[in-house]
Design an enzyme around this catalytic site. Sequence first.
Site, PDB file in Angstrom:
ATOM      1  N   TYR A 141      14.947  37.249 -15.852  1.00 24.49           N
ATOM      2  CA  TYR A 141      14.230  36.872 -14.397  1.00 24.49           C
ATOM      3  C   TYR A 141      13.076  35.832 -15.047  1.00 24.49           C
ATOM      4  O   TYR A 141      12.420  36.142 -15.916  1.00 24.49           O
ATOM      5  CB  TYR A 141      13.661  38.075 -13.694  1.00 24.49           C
ATOM      6  CG  TYR A 141      12.720  37.682 -12.473  1.00 24.49           C
ATOM      7  CD1 TYR A 141      13.629  37.264 -11.448  1.00 24.49           C
ATOM      8  CD2 TYR A 141      11.655  37.376 -12.543  1.00 24.49           C
ATOM      9  CE1 TYR A 141      12.939  36.912 -10.181  1.00 24.49           C
ATOM     10  CE2 TYR A 141      10.849  36.755 -11.440  1.00 24.49           C
ATOM     11  CZ  TYR A 141      11.729  36.437 -10.294  1.00 24.49           C
ATOM     12  OH  TYR A 141      10.834  36.290  -9.192  1.00 24.49           O
ATOM     13  N   GLN A 153      15.113  40.612  -4.460  1.00 20.11           N
ATOM     14  CA  GLN A 153      16.391  40.339  -4.206  1.00 20.11           C
ATOM     15  C   GLN A 153      17.088  39.833  -5.323  1.00 20.11           C
ATOM     16  O   GLN A 153      18.332  40.317  -5.706  1.00 20.11           O
ATOM     17  CB  GLN A 153      16.412  39.455  -3.112  1.00 20.11           C
ATOM     18  CG  GLN A 153      16.129  38.047  -3.268  1.00 20.11           C
ATOM     19  CD  GLN A 153      14.596  37.834  -3.017  1.00 20.11           C
ATOM     20  OE1 GLN A 153      13.842  38.864  -2.608  1.00 20.11           O
ATOM     21  NE2 GLN A 153      14.084  36.727  -2.782  1.00 20.11           N
ATOM     22  N   SER A 189       0.067  38.675 -15.424  1.00 15.73           N
ATOM     23  CA  SER A 189      -0.494  38.346 -16.716  1.00 15.73           C
ATOM     24  C   SER A 189      -2.027  38.862 -16.830  1.00 15.73           C
ATOM     25  O   SER A 189      -2.910  38.911 -16.030  1.00 15.73           O
ATOM     26  CB  SER A 189      -0.305  36.964 -16.900  1.00 15.73           C
ATOM     27  OG  SER A 189      -0.502  36.682 -18.434  1.00 15.73           O
ATOM     28  N   GLN A 203      -5.227  32.116 -18.647  1.00 16.73           N
ATOM     29  CA  GLN A 203      -4.300  33.397 -18.008  1.00 16.73           C
ATOM     30  C   GLN A 203      -4.856  33.563 -16.466  1.00 16.73           C
ATOM     31  O   GLN A 203      -3.973  34.016 -15.880  1.00 16.73           O
ATOM     32  CB  GLN A 203      -4.925  34.659 -18.742  1.00 16.73           C
ATOM     33  CG  GLN A 203      -4.285  34.968 -20.004  1.00 16.73           C
ATOM     34  CD  GLN A 203      -2.641  34.692 -20.217  1.00 16.73           C
ATOM     35  OE1 GLN A 203      -2.141  35.476 -19.693  1.00 16.73           O
ATOM     36  NE2 GLN A 203      -2.269  33.674 -20.595  1.00 16.73           N
ATOM     37  N   HIS A 229      -2.628  31.804 -14.130  1.00 14.94           N
ATOM     38  CA  HIS A 229      -1.334  32.314 -13.670  1.00 14.94           C
ATOM     39  C   HIS A 229      -1.124  32.842 -12.277  1.00 14.94           C
ATOM     40  O   HIS A 229      -0.095  32.488 -11.665  1.00 14.94           O
ATOM     41  CB  HIS A 229      -0.900  33.406 -14.386  1.00 14.94           C
ATOM     42  CG  HIS A 229      -0.199  33.105 -15.862  1.00 14.94           C
ATOM     43  ND1 HIS A 229       1.147  32.645 -15.840  1.00 14.94           N
ATOM     44  CD2 HIS A 229      -0.683  33.151 -17.205  1.00 14.94           C
ATOM     45  CE1 HIS A 229       1.294  32.399 -17.184  1.00 14.94           C
ATOM     46  NE2 HIS A 229       0.357  32.454 -17.951  1.00 14.94           N
ATOM     47  N   GLU A 253      -2.417  43.089 -22.586  1.00 17.02           N
ATOM     48  CA  GLU A 253      -1.186  42.400 -22.759  1.00 17.02           C
ATOM     49  C   GLU A 253      -1.327  41.423 -24.024  1.00 17.02           C
ATOM     50  O   GLU A 253      -0.626  41.417 -24.950  1.00 17.02           O
ATOM     51  CB  GLU A 253      -0.564  41.509 -21.608  1.00 17.02           C
ATOM     52  CG  GLU A 253       0.565  40.866 -21.854  1.00 17.02           C
ATOM     53  CD  GLU A 253       0.803  39.762 -20.618  1.00 17.02           C
ATOM     54  OE1 GLU A 253       1.958  39.235 -20.667  1.00 17.02           O
ATOM     55  OE2 GLU A 253      -0.027  39.741 -19.732  1.00 17.02           O
ATOM     56  N   HIS A 254      -2.543  40.201 -23.857  1.00 15.17           N
ATOM     57  CA  HIS A 254      -2.879  39.437 -25.044  1.00 15.17           C
ATOM     58  C   HIS A 254      -4.341  39.928 -25.439  1.00 15.17           C
ATOM     59  O   HIS A 254      -5.205  40.217 -24.300  1.00 15.17           O
ATOM     60  CB  HIS A 254      -2.830  37.959 -24.349  1.00 15.17           C
ATOM     61  CG  HIS A 254      -1.753  37.611 -23.719  1.00 15.17           C
ATOM     62  ND1 HIS A 254      -1.523  37.650 -22.316  1.00 15.17           N
ATOM     63  CD2 HIS A 254      -0.508  36.953 -24.386  1.00 15.17           C
ATOM     64  CE1 HIS A 254      -0.215  37.135 -21.990  1.00 15.17           C
ATOM     65  NE2 HIS A 254       0.325  36.909 -23.092  1.00 15.17           N
ATOM     66  N   ASP A 286       2.367  31.686 -26.319  1.00 14.93           N
ATOM     67  CA  ASP A 286       3.045  31.173 -24.916  1.00 14.93           C
ATOM     68  C   ASP A 286       4.258  30.238 -25.071  1.00 14.93           C
ATOM     69  O   ASP A 286       5.192  30.354 -24.403  1.00 14.93           O
ATOM     70  CB  ASP A 286       2.025  30.824 -23.849  1.00 14.93           C
ATOM     71  CG  ASP A 286       1.538  31.845 -22.890  1.00 14.93           C
ATOM     72  OD1 ASP A 286       1.904  33.149 -22.976  1.00 14.93           O
ATOM     73  OD2 ASP A 286       0.650  31.692 -21.966  1.00 14.93           O
ATOM     74  N   HIS A 299      30.778  74.773 -31.883  1.00 18.36           N
ATOM     75  CA  HIS A 299      30.370  73.998 -32.746  1.00 18.36           C
ATOM     76  C   HIS A 299      30.539  74.566 -34.250  1.00 18.36           C
ATOM     77  O   HIS A 299      31.011  73.985 -35.282  1.00 18.36           O
ATOM     78  CB  HIS A 299      28.781  73.936 -32.615  1.00 18.36           C
ATOM     79  CG  HIS A 299      28.392  72.744 -31.464  1.00 18.36           C
ATOM     80  ND1 HIS A 299      28.763  73.189 -30.241  1.00 18.36           N
ATOM     81  CD2 HIS A 299      27.636  71.712 -31.806  1.00 18.36           C
ATOM     82  CE1 HIS A 299      28.449  71.840 -29.538  1.00 18.36           C
ATOM     83  NE2 HIS A 299      27.635  71.262 -30.441  1.00 18.36           N
TER      84      HIS A 299
END
Length: 437
Positions: free
Chosen positions: A124, A186, A233, A255, A258, A322-323, A356, A415
């Site tokens: 995606y 979707q 982000s 950032q 975004h 994240e960063h 990035d 077993h």
Amino acid sequence: MKTLNNPAERKWPQLAERSAIKQARLMELVDKVFYDIRKKGDKAVLKYARQFDRFSADDFTVDHETIEAASQQVSERLKQAIALAKSNIEKFHFSQKEEIVKVETSPGVVCWREARPIENVGIYVPGGTAPLFSTVLMLAIPAKIAGCKEIVLCSPPGKEGAIHPAILYAANLAGVTRIFAVGGIQAIGAMSFGTKSVPKVEKIFGPGNQYVMTAKHAAQYYGTAIDMPAGPSELLVVADETCRPSFVASDLLSQAEHGPDSEVILLSDNKKVVKEINKELDIQLANLPRKEMAEKALKNSRAILFKDVETCIRFSNVYAPEHLILAVENPVLRSREVTNAGSVFLGNYSCESAGDYASGTNHTLPTSGYAKAYSGVSLDSFIKKITFQQLSEEGIVGIGVAVETMAEAEELFAHKNAMTLRLGEVSAQQAKNYENS
């Protein structure tokens, strides 16, 4: 940015919480869209593409001619930049390939692991407000290196009703096999269930807004794996007096631009540094084309003053960004204190933008605090590791009695019997060999 002064540690978990749309409302929408796609397939996907993405065409499949034509719309300068990024990303991810190591755990018992690619993967790529062709490289390149047979890409069309040519060019260059001009819930639903046009995939990769992230969570309930929770982000910067305020401000804005739901955090042990960075934010913000988005993101963001850099990093580990940028003295030494982060950038010259685009590391990273338990995308994300074992007669004798004893203690007698039969045959063969010797 709002500035907080040395908040008590008991308040840190609250300060580390991300803003979010109410999950109940989001899940209700996802369930509705998923239900329609399962029942009506392409017809439902097209309905929601028109409703949410203002898609006007009758088919969301991107044909080969359109993909080839996109190359003519990409400048040579950008093609060269993409080529450099592709080369570095390939080098970094090729280095992650592991050699098969066979281990004899006991005499006659050999165990090892082998990697196999996930055959069908979905990518995606956000593209509604910004054409994130870099994400195509970050996901399709390791998928190709891993050996994935089908690499499906879904990306929302832009204002012109088509996927940005740079995304199509990068996809073709990186080895994507099928492309669809569909985004949001979707797109995740189509890849999760499969439709006449969109093939079902085993695992979905890629970042997105909170709608996409919620849809990816829901996909797991229907048997489709995901890379990680990857939503809006975020960036956290730890800056001391050795930082370059203009650099830090540019990173925070990189950032913030975004989207309005992005979040940036500044931590420092120096009040003057925070003031200088805020001043730089105002100067640089005025010249940004995406100024309005960045301003909204900054309203969700904050600067926090702590007594020292060590405390800043301790808070960062609670936040699990994240960063993470360490714009501090001795950043490599300080990095040893980092326990939770998606990707770390060390020193004044290691801007987050490098990761990035072109340093080679992957920019698909866990957000919303999930860096406490998740890693960013790597070659391992696109493979399964299968364990193998091979036992000889010597191996059966060596561990047989232990297996029997443990199986009996768990009251799993079938077993036990599977081993007992083999021990009996080995014992009989050994006796026969002794008689014939």
